[in-house]
Scaffold this motif. Sequence first.
Motif, PDB file in Angstrom:
ATOM      1  N   ARG A 132     -23.904 -49.063  25.957  1.00  0.00           N
ATOM      2  CA  ARG A 132     -25.352 -48.840  25.986  1.00  0.00           C
ATOM      3  C   ARG A 132     -25.829 -48.487  24.586  1.00  0.00           C
ATOM      4  N   PRO A 133     -27.041 -48.848  24.251  1.00  0.00           N
ATOM      5  CA  PRO A 133     -27.556 -48.496  22.926  1.00  0.00           C
ATOM      6  C   PRO A 133     -27.616 -46.979  22.732  1.00  0.00           C
ATOM      7  N   LEU A 134     -27.124 -46.537  21.581  1.00  0.00           N
ATOM      8  CA  LEU A 134     -27.261 -45.175  21.063  1.00  0.00           C
ATOM      9  C   LEU A 134     -26.465 -44.097  21.773  1.00  0.00           C
ATOM     10  N   ALA A 135     -25.991 -44.297  22.968  1.00  0.00           N
ATOM     11  CA  ALA A 135     -25.192 -43.285  23.669  1.00  0.00           C
ATOM     12  C   ALA A 135     -23.721 -43.489  23.332  1.00  0.00           C
ATOM     13  N   GLY A 136     -23.014 -42.388  23.079  1.00  0.00           N
ATOM     14  CA  GLY A 136     -21.603 -42.478  22.689  1.00  0.00           C
ATOM     15  C   GLY A 136     -20.620 -42.303  23.829  1.00  0.00           C
ATOM     16  N   SER A 137     -21.073 -41.670  24.937  1.00  0.00           N
ATOM     17  CA  SER A 137     -20.186 -41.518  26.084  1.00  0.00           C
ATOM     18  C   SER A 137     -20.980 -41.731  27.376  1.00  0.00           C
ATOM     19  N   ALA A 138     -20.263 -42.100  28.420  1.00  0.00           N
ATOM     20  CA  ALA A 138     -20.899 -42.527  29.673  1.00  0.00           C
ATOM     21  C   ALA A 138     -21.766 -41.444  30.315  1.00  0.00           C
ATOM     22  N   ASN A 139     -21.474 -40.185  30.067  1.00  0.00           N
ATOM     23  CA  ASN A 139     -22.242 -39.093  30.668  1.00  0.00           C
ATOM     24  C   ASN A 139     -23.613 -38.905  30.022  1.00  0.00           C
ATOM     25  N   PHE A 144     -36.528 -41.581  28.893  1.00  0.00           N
ATOM     26  CA  PHE A 144     -37.804 -42.031  28.340  1.00  0.00           C
ATOM     27  C   PHE A 144     -38.875 -41.053  28.824  1.00  0.00           C
ATOM     28  N   LEU A 145     -39.422 -40.279  27.903  1.00  0.00           N
ATOM     29  CA  LEU A 145     -40.307 -39.180  28.275  1.00  0.00           C
ATOM     30  C   LEU A 145     -41.780 -39.471  28.023  1.00  0.00           C
ATOM     31  N   SER A 146     -42.084 -40.663  27.534  1.00  0.00           N
ATOM     32  CA  SER A 146     -43.479 -41.058  27.341  1.00  0.00           C
ATOM     33  C   SER A 146     -43.616 -42.519  27.766  1.00  0.00           C
ATOM     34  N   ASP A 147     -44.820 -43.011  27.715  1.00  0.00           N
ATOM     35  CA  ASP A 147     -45.053 -44.419  28.057  1.00  0.00           C
ATOM     36  C   ASP A 147     -44.804 -45.351  26.876  1.00  0.00           C
ATOM     37  N   ARG A 148     -44.425 -44.804  25.741  1.00  0.00           N
ATOM     38  CA  ARG A 148     -44.268 -45.614  24.535  1.00  0.00           C
ATOM     39  C   ARG A 148     -43.093 -46.588  24.641  1.00  0.00           C
ATOM     40  N   TYR A 149     -41.994 -46.148  25.224  1.00  0.00           N
ATOM     41  CA  TYR A 149     -40.800 -46.987  25.376  1.00  0.00           C
ATOM     42  C   TYR A 149     -40.347 -46.936  26.831  1.00  0.00           C
ATOM     43  N   HIS A 150     -39.774 -48.056  27.285  1.00  0.00           N
ATOM     44  CA  HIS A 150     -39.273 -48.107  28.656  1.00  0.00           C
ATOM     45  C   HIS A 150     -37.803 -48.503  28.710  1.00  0.00           C
ATOM     46  N   GLU A 151     -37.312 -49.051  27.613  1.00  0.00           N
ATOM     47  CA  GLU A 151     -35.903 -49.421  27.540  1.00  0.00           C
ATOM     48  C   GLU A 151     -35.507 -49.578  26.078  1.00  0.00           C
ATOM     49  N   LEU A 152     -34.214 -49.538  25.841  1.00  0.00           N
ATOM     50  CA  LEU A 152     -33.666 -49.826  24.515  1.00  0.00           C
ATOM     51  C   LEU A 152     -32.900 -51.128  24.652  1.00  0.00           C
ATOM     52  N   THR A 153     -33.268 -52.119  23.880  1.00  0.00           N
ATOM     53  CA  THR A 153     -32.659 -53.438  24.041  1.00  0.00           C
ATOM     54  C   THR A 153     -31.732 -53.814  22.889  1.00  0.00           C
ATOM     55  N   GLU A 154     -31.880 -53.168  21.750  1.00  0.00           N
ATOM     56  CA  GLU A 154     -31.038 -53.504  20.608  1.00  0.00           C
ATOM     57  C   GLU A 154     -29.597 -53.065  20.854  1.00  0.00           C
ATOM     58  N   PRO A 155     -28.624 -53.911  20.541  1.00  0.00           N
ATOM     59  CA  PRO A 155     -27.228 -53.479  20.673  1.00  0.00           C
ATOM     60  C   PRO A 155     -26.894 -52.455  19.586  1.00  0.00           C
ATOM     61  N   ASN A 156     -25.820 -51.723  19.790  1.00  0.00           N
ATOM     62  CA  ASN A 156     -25.365 -50.791  18.762  1.00  0.00           C
ATOM     63  C   ASN A 156     -24.975 -51.559  17.515  1.00  0.00           C
ATOM     64  N   LYS A 157     -25.343 -51.021  16.376  1.00  0.00           N
ATOM     65  CA  LYS A 157     -24.991 -51.640  15.102  1.00  0.00           C
ATOM     66  C   LYS A 157     -24.915 -50.546  14.050  1.00  0.00           C
ATOM     67  N   VAL A 158     -24.467 -50.910  12.870  1.00  0.00           N
ATOM     68  CA  VAL A 158     -24.347 -49.950  11.775  1.00  0.00           C
ATOM     69  C   VAL A 158     -25.009 -50.498  10.519  1.00  0.00           C
ATOM     70  N   GLU A 159     -25.334 -49.585   9.639  1.00  0.00           N
ATOM     71  CA  GLU A 159     -25.800 -49.927   8.306  1.00  0.00           C
ATOM     72  C   GLU A 159     -24.802 -49.353   7.316  1.00  0.00           C
ATOM     73  N   THR A 169     -21.723 -45.004   2.494  1.00  0.00           N
ATOM     74  CA  THR A 169     -22.087 -44.281   3.708  1.00  0.00           C
ATOM     75  C   THR A 169     -22.327 -45.288   4.823  1.00  0.00           C
ATOM     76  N   VAL A 170     -22.027 -44.851   6.034  1.00  0.00           N
ATOM     77  CA  VAL A 170     -22.214 -45.688   7.216  1.00  0.00           C
ATOM     78  C   VAL A 170     -22.994 -44.871   8.239  1.00  0.00           C
ATOM     79  N   ASN A 171     -24.033 -45.454   8.812  1.00  0.00           N
ATOM     80  CA  ASN A 171     -24.732 -44.797   9.917  1.00  0.00           C
ATOM     81  C   ASN A 171     -24.941 -45.796  11.036  1.00  0.00           C
ATOM     82  N   GLY A 172     -25.094 -45.267  12.239  1.00  0.00           N
ATOM     83  CA  GLY A 172     -25.243 -46.093  13.426  1.00  0.00           C
ATOM     84  C   GLY A 172     -24.127 -45.798  14.403  1.00  0.00           C
TER      85      GLY A 172
END
Length: 191
Positions: A132-139, A144-159, A169-172
């Motif tokens: 799943r995008p951005l989550a590191g473990s299944a738990n 989504f706490l506002s109407d601004r976003y309803h899902e995250l569609t981008e796959p995990n990636k790094v810069e 440096t690496v982030n992501g």
Amino acid sequence: VYDYIPVTEVEGPGKRFCIWLQGCSIRCEGCMAKHTWEPEAGEKMSVNDLINLILSTKEIEGVTILGGEPMDQSKALLILLKEIKQTGLSVLLFTGYLMEQLMKDPEKEVVLKLCDIVIDGPYLKDQTDFSRPLAGSANQRILFLSDRYHELTEPNKVEIRMTRQGKITVNGMLPETLLNELLSDFDRSSE
């Protein structure tokens, strides 16, 4: 503050200003950011300095706050997020606490109400899952706490970035084995 990146495209939806806060009271086993644990480390920055940095950054749609554990600095975080929300920028917050725990503290509850997305729960090494995008473990939950976003569609990636001094440096989000392989490739190429 441990570090910040004025513009990143891997720490949430769109282009974002990303801040890693220093200090963590949770200290999850297998954490990839142990360097953010000690509260005395990092750089002392005023909330106003951070706000000015964010406001001077063009073409971002939001701010992502990670750690360490951001809620360990909830007083300053509350001031920061109130200012960010007034500008129309979105807020994504990572916390190792569960939302239900945080809602018991009035100050932390207000912090949560200023967020558009919260990823909550501690990193659990035995439940590592990067599907799943951005989550590191299944738990961990993506809330989504506002109407601004309803899902995250981008796959995990790094810069990958290189400073003028040659530091890489690496982030992501990337599994530790792939990250270590990537970094060892850089080490071999610099020999």
